[in-house]
Write an enzyme that holds these catalytic residues in place. Structure first.
Site, PDB file in Angstrom:
ATOM      1  N   CYS A   1       0.789  -1.233   0.000  1.00  0.00           N
ATOM      2  CA  CYS A   1       0.000   0.000   0.000  1.00  0.00           C
ATOM      3  C   CYS A   1       0.818   1.279   0.000  1.00  0.00           C
ATOM      4  CB  CYS A   1      -0.973   0.005   1.176  1.00  0.00           C
ATOM      5  SG  CYS A   1      -0.173   0.176   2.786  1.00  0.00           S
TER       6      CYS A   1
ATOM      7  N   CYS B   1      -2.906  -1.920   5.639  1.00  0.00           N
ATOM      8  CA  CYS B   1      -3.485  -2.912   4.719  1.00  0.00           C
ATOM      9  C   CYS B   1      -3.382  -4.352   5.205  1.00  0.00           C
ATOM     10  CB  CYS B   1      -2.841  -2.790   3.341  1.00  0.00           C
ATOM     11  SG  CYS B   1      -1.134  -3.396   3.267  1.00  0.00           S
TER      12      CYS B   1
ATOM     13  N   CYS C   1      12.057  -7.770  12.847  1.00  0.00           N
ATOM     14  CA  CYS C   1      12.689  -8.666  11.885  1.00  0.00           C
ATOM     15  C   CYS C   1      11.748  -8.784  10.683  1.00  0.00           C
ATOM     16  CB  CYS C   1      12.933 -10.014  12.550  1.00  0.00           C
ATOM     17  SG  CYS C   1      13.890 -11.152  11.562  1.00  0.00           S
TER      18      CYS C   1
END
Length: 152
Positions: free
Chosen positions: A68, A117, A137
């Site tokens: 997005c 999103c 991570c």
């Protein structure tokens, strides 16, 4: 600055509201993402460790969600964790990343998602450097470096 207790609080009690929402069907996501991007971001996959040049890339700038375009991390918080995945100590904003408990594969972890999103980004661990102690991570495939001219 977010700390581990903040991450746990969000994962267990609800995440802060995002600035905006982007929602698409799986078919719409599949049409705009590569198969690898779709597998990792929409199906919660993981790329192989040390498979991306992004791990050793430390140029200034921001990193956005591949799905997005929401800015998620600043290169100032990126560090070499030795894990084989790009690692950061903080998101750009408290509400950029959403947190969910993940007990897949017999492990208890905190999944990190784009709060705009719901793209799977990776996981957050409490073994990062001071002062936050956090290690975001991230799958490199779920991120893209924002070019300077895009920010203007």
């Amino acid at each position: 600055m977010l700390k581990w207790l903040d991450v746990l609080k969000f994962a267990n009690n609800g995440n802060p509201a995002p600035d905006k929402r982007v929602e698409k069907t799986q078919e719409e996501w599949r049409a705009i993402l590569t198969p690898e991007q779709f597998n990792i971001t929409r199906l919660k996959g993981t790329e192989r460790a040390f498979s991306s040049e992004l791990c050793s890339y430390f140029e200034p700038g921001k990193y956005a969600c591949i799905c997005c375009g929401t800015e998620l991390f600043d290169a100032e918080t990126k560090y070499e964790s030795g894990t084989g995945w790009p690692s950061f100590t903080q998101p750009v904003k408290e509400n950029a990343v959403a947190y969910h408990t993940d007990s897949a594969f017999g492990m208890q972890r905190i999944e990190a998602l784009c709060n705009t999103c719901d793209a799977h980004l990776g996981h957050v661990f409490q073994d990062g450097p001071p002062p936050s102690g956090l290690r975001y991570c991230m799958n490199a495939v779920s991120l893209r470096k924002v070019e300077e001219d895009e920010r203007k």
